[in-house]
Write a protein that holds these residues in place. Structure first.
Motif, PDB file in Angstrom:
ATOM      1  N   GLY A 244       0.778  -1.219   0.000  1.00  0.00           N
ATOM      2  CA  GLY A 244       0.000   0.000   0.000  1.00  0.00           C
ATOM      3  C   GLY A 244       0.813   1.275   0.000  1.00  0.00           C
ATOM      4  N   GLN A 245       2.100   1.188  -0.332  1.00  0.00           N
ATOM      5  CA  GLN A 245       2.948   2.372  -0.338  1.00  0.00           C
ATOM      6  C   GLN A 245       2.591   3.283  -1.518  1.00  0.00           C
ATOM      7  N   GLN A 246       3.088   4.518  -1.473  1.00  0.00           N
ATOM      8  CA  GLN A 246       2.851   5.496  -2.529  1.00  0.00           C
ATOM      9  C   GLN A 246       4.042   5.640  -3.481  1.00  0.00           C
ATOM     10  N   SER A 247       5.107   4.909  -3.207  1.00  0.00           N
ATOM     11  CA  SER A 247       6.282   4.913  -4.071  1.00  0.00           C
ATOM     12  C   SER A 247       7.049   3.634  -3.829  1.00  0.00           C
ATOM     13  N   GLY A 248       8.087   3.399  -4.650  1.00  0.00           N
ATOM     14  CA  GLY A 248       8.882   2.190  -4.451  1.00  0.00           C
ATOM     15  C   GLY A 248       9.746   1.885  -5.653  1.00  0.00           C
ATOM     16  N   THR A 249      10.581   0.876  -5.517  1.00  0.00           N
ATOM     17  CA  THR A 249      11.470   0.478  -6.609  1.00  0.00           C
ATOM     18  C   THR A 249      10.778  -0.446  -7.599  1.00  0.00           C
ATOM     19  N   GLY A 250       9.592  -0.921  -7.245  1.00  0.00           N
ATOM     20  CA  GLY A 250       8.832  -1.770  -8.143  1.00  0.00           C
ATOM     21  C   GLY A 250       7.352  -1.577  -7.937  1.00  0.00           C
ATOM     22  N   ALA A 251       6.571  -1.916  -8.960  1.00  0.00           N
ATOM     23  CA  ALA A 251       5.115  -1.796  -8.890  1.00  0.00           C
ATOM     24  C   ALA A 251       4.510  -2.811  -9.832  1.00  0.00           C
ATOM     25  N   VAL A 252       3.207  -3.010  -9.686  1.00  0.00           N
ATOM     26  CA  VAL A 252       2.465  -3.863 -10.611  1.00  0.00           C
ATOM     27  C   VAL A 252       1.386  -3.000 -11.256  1.00  0.00           C
ATOM     28  N   LEU A 253       1.362  -3.009 -12.586  1.00  0.00           N
ATOM     29  CA  LEU A 253       0.347  -2.278 -13.333  1.00  0.00           C
ATOM     30  C   LEU A 253      -0.832  -3.211 -13.602  1.00  0.00           C
ATOM     31  N   HIS A 254      -2.061  -2.691 -13.456  1.00  0.00           N
ATOM     32  CA  HIS A 254      -3.274  -3.482 -13.655  1.00  0.00           C
ATOM     33  C   HIS A 254      -4.128  -2.826 -14.734  1.00  0.00           C
ATOM     34  N   LEU A 255      -4.469  -3.582 -15.747  1.00  0.00           N
ATOM     35  CA  LEU A 255      -5.398  -3.154 -16.796  1.00  0.00           C
ATOM     36  C   LEU A 255      -6.354  -4.300 -17.067  1.00  0.00           C
ATOM     37  N   GLY A 256      -7.655  -4.065 -16.886  1.00  0.00           N
ATOM     38  CA  GLY A 256      -8.607  -5.151 -17.068  1.00  0.00           C
ATOM     39  C   GLY A 256      -8.260  -6.295 -16.141  1.00  0.00           C
ATOM     40  N   GLN A 257      -8.129  -7.472 -16.714  1.00  0.00           N
ATOM     41  CA  GLN A 257      -7.779  -8.661 -15.926  1.00  0.00           C
ATOM     42  C   GLN A 257      -6.285  -8.956 -15.974  1.00  0.00           C
ATOM     43  N   GLU A 258      -5.516  -8.064 -16.613  1.00  0.00           N
ATOM     44  CA  GLU A 258      -4.094  -8.337 -16.830  1.00  0.00           C
ATOM     45  C   GLU A 258      -3.228  -7.528 -15.866  1.00  0.00           C
ATOM     46  N   GLN A 259      -2.024  -8.068 -15.609  1.00  0.00           N
ATOM     47  CA  GLN A 259      -1.054  -7.416 -14.740  1.00  0.00           C
ATOM     48  C   GLN A 259       0.304  -7.380 -15.430  1.00  0.00           C
ATOM     49  N   MET A 260       1.059  -6.312 -15.164  1.00  0.00           N
ATOM     50  CA  MET A 260       2.392  -6.167 -15.732  1.00  0.00           C
ATOM     51  C   MET A 260       3.325  -5.598 -14.666  1.00  0.00           C
ATOM     52  N   PRO A 261       4.324  -6.382 -14.204  1.00  0.00           N
ATOM     53  CA  PRO A 261       5.279  -5.852 -13.234  1.00  0.00           C
ATOM     54  C   PRO A 261       6.268  -4.892 -13.892  1.00  0.00           C
ATOM     55  N   VAL A 262       6.691  -3.877 -13.164  1.00  0.00           N
ATOM     56  CA  VAL A 262       7.717  -2.950 -13.625  1.00  0.00           C
ATOM     57  C   VAL A 262       8.635  -2.661 -12.441  1.00  0.00           C
ATOM     58  N   ARG A 263       9.948  -2.594 -12.678  1.00  0.00           N
ATOM     59  CA  ARG A 263      10.881  -2.379 -11.573  1.00  0.00           C
ATOM     60  C   ARG A 263      12.090  -1.579 -12.055  1.00  0.00           C
TER      61      ARG A 263
END
Length: 601
Positions: free
Chosen positions: A535-554
């Protein structure tokens, strides 16, 4: 490495001379009979047969009938300016006249005949076709020429006379004045305007040639000038078919280029060597590569990301016998509405030696990666058949390009059927000085609104260029290198961006290296919901959510760098995009080279 957008001047002059010779030999041979534009009577009859035998064309015909039914319930064109343009109404008239007239020739539906006649009468009642914005004139001249030619036998002589007069007085005479005044679209290195304006005037001139009792003076003058003048605009396709104004304006320009060539070929028996312009043969590949598997364009340069149907792809497929172009367009038409010219250009029945639309060839696939050298745009993907394929479009180019934004180094990214990294596209053309001194004050055109580097909200250098210095493509990956140094001089030095698509491991990596005397911001625009761990507001990595799909970015490096999220809405009346966020990385100044590496997947 050669980055010129121009063909050799000696070769260009030679092409102009060929056009002049072809004109002199062929314009005088234009048949007096109608129809003669794009198809003659025999061609229309053969098209009927093709529609019944070719499933592709039958599907187009069925959709067009539904489109015509909707048009019959819709309002006609009006003389109504939006900002400085009549263009919306010009295009409305062209769509209505060409659809009604073309389908009438195929189904003899009297409702369509009357609707086309009424639309022609209506545009002839306009006070003018709005020469201050000459695209309006060109499109209405094209519309009137098509309606006049295709419906000639059904029009009473007073109707024909009125349409001829308006084509001359509202179209051809203003066009001749534009040539005499050395209008920007009639000069060397013209943009999409050169193809649209020369093309529309040519259709009007060919439509009425031989029919005016007072003599076809203006028509002959146009047909003497336009086939030679259009070569200035055709030069923009060299050397490999890329279009500096992006895929949206590639479609607009190429549609009118093929309109002009098709009309000349059908009416005079020659294309006046226009289709021999360097790069034009391959230009359909630019369209094919610029569409991602999400069926969205890499929409740089005032382009929208939605893919429109492009009837010129059928013409290009037939002219250059490229099944790939036809197959690509057939796939687009599964979800997009067609034009009457998808049918008309699927046949060359009235042109001697013209081949048919090539048969589908599912094994005819282009390379996974492409670099259009003159415009410094590259595309890469993991598959042509997987709708969930990874795809990237990235650009260098010229910040001074027509319709350009200050976006050197920007990119878009598709995967899993979604667009994870997007371009916001254009803003409202009617904003004050949108094409003038205020252009780069508007958010969507500024560097900060693109997926590239900035000093906070500062713009890139206005006259900077960025060249793709290397593209290495193998079965397992593709890597593109761009030199962005000009865009940030003198505060950033030796700025490079490498973007790598790994087809084996399904990752996309962006590596930016630079030295900077000021803080640097890395920008990425996404419509995805961005979720940080815990639940952080920033970080070295995140997961993007679109529809039912997810895409990690770091962030791979440097240590200590973190993602943050900022909004990207500009003050009204600029366009609002509340569902889009800018995922940023802020980096401090450094006297030694810094390399920021971000990876998706």
């Amino acid at each position: 490495m050669e980055h010129s957008t121009r063909i050799n001047r000696r070769d260009f002059c030679y092409l102009l001379s060929l056009c002049s010779v072809a004109h002199a030999a062929n314009v005088a041979q234009t048949p007096a009979a109608h129809p003669r534009l794009h198809l003659d009577s025999t061609g229309w009859s053969q098209l009927k047969t093709l529609i019944s035998s070719d499933p592709r064309l039958h599907a187009v015909y069925t959709k067009l009938q539904k489109h015509a039914d909707a048009l019959l319930k819709d309002r006609p064109a009006e003389y109504k300016l939006i900002g400085p343009r009549l263009l919306n109404e010009s295009r409305r008239a062209l769509d209505r006249i060409s659809t009604f007239a073309g389908l009438y020739r195929l189904d003899a539906d009297s409702r369509k005949l009357e609707a086309a006649r009424n639309e022609l009468a209506l545009i002839c009642k306009f006070p003018d076709w709005h020469p201050p914005h000459f695209l309006d004139v060109a499109e209405l001249t094209n519309a009137a020429g098509i309606g006049y030619d295709w419906l000639y036998a059904e029009l009473a002589e007073p109707e024909r006379k009125l349409i001829r007069e308006k084509i001359v007085n509202y179209g051809l005479k203003p066009g001749l004045k534009q040539y005499a005044d050395n209008a920007f679209w009639a000069k060397p290195h013209a943009n999409n305007w050169g193809l649209v304006c020369n093309g529309g005037l040519t259709v009007g001139a060919l439509a009425i040639l031989h029919d005016d009792p007072s003599g076809p003076t203006e028509a002959l003058k146009i047909l003497d000038i336009a086939p030679k003048n259009v070569m200035y605009a055709m030069e923009a396709y060299a050397p490999d078919g890329g279009w500096i104004e992006g895929p949206g304006y590639w479609h607009y320009a190429s549609n009118y280029g093929t309109t002009m060539i098709s009309a000349l070929q059908s009416a005079t028996g020659s294309d006046h060597e226009i289709s021999s312009a360097p790069g034009f043969t391959q230009s359909g590949l630019f369209r094919v590569h610029s569409m991602g598997p999400s069926l969205k364009n890499f929409n740089y340069a005032d382009a929208h990301d939605g893919v429109e149907a492009a009837q010129e792809m059928y013409w290009l497929a037939r002219r250059f016998q490229q099944p790939l172009f036809a197959d690509s367009e057939t796939r687009v038409l599964q979800s997009k509405g067609p034009s009457i010219f998808h049918l008309v250009w699927a046949t060359g029945a009235n042109v001697a030696g013209s081949p048919p639309l090539p048969a589908s060839s599912p094994n005819d696939t282009p390379p996974l990666d492409a670099h259009f050298k003159a415009i410094d745009v590259a595309f890469m993907r993991s598959s042509w058949t997987d709708p969930r394929a990874f795809y990237v479009g990235i650009k260098g180019g010229d910040n001074r390009a027509s319709h350009g934004h200050l976006d050197l180094g920007t990119f878009v990214f598709d995967a899993l059927g979604q667009r994870w990294v997007l371009d916001l596209g254009p803003d409202d053309y009617d904003l004050p000085e949108y094409f003038g001194k205020l252009r780069f004050t508007y958010y969507r055109l500024r560097s900060e609104a693109h997926n590239t580097l900035t000093h906070g909200t500062d713009n890139q250098v206005l006259d900077a260029k960025a060249h793709i210095t290397s593209i290495v493509s193998t079965p397992s990956q593709c890597a593109v290198d761009i030199d962005l140094s000009e865009a940030y001089a003198p505060t950033l030095t030796v700025v490079t961006r490498r973007l790598t698509l790994d087809r084996v491991h399904s990752t996309v990596r962006i590596e930016d290296t630079f030295t900077s005397t000021l803080p640097v911001r890395w920008n990425l625009h996404t419509a995805a919901e961005i979720i940080f761990p815990n639940g952080q507001q920033s970080g070295t990595g995140a997961v993007l959510h679109l529809g039912q799909e997810q895409m990690p970015v770091r962030i791979v490096s440097p240590a200590g760098a973190v993602f943050e999220i900022i909004r990207c809405d500009a003050p009204p009346p600029q366009a609002q995009q509340p569902n889009v966020h800018n995922l940023i990385v802020n980096l401090p100044p450094s006297s030694s080279p810094t390399t920021l590496v971000v990876q998706f997947g």
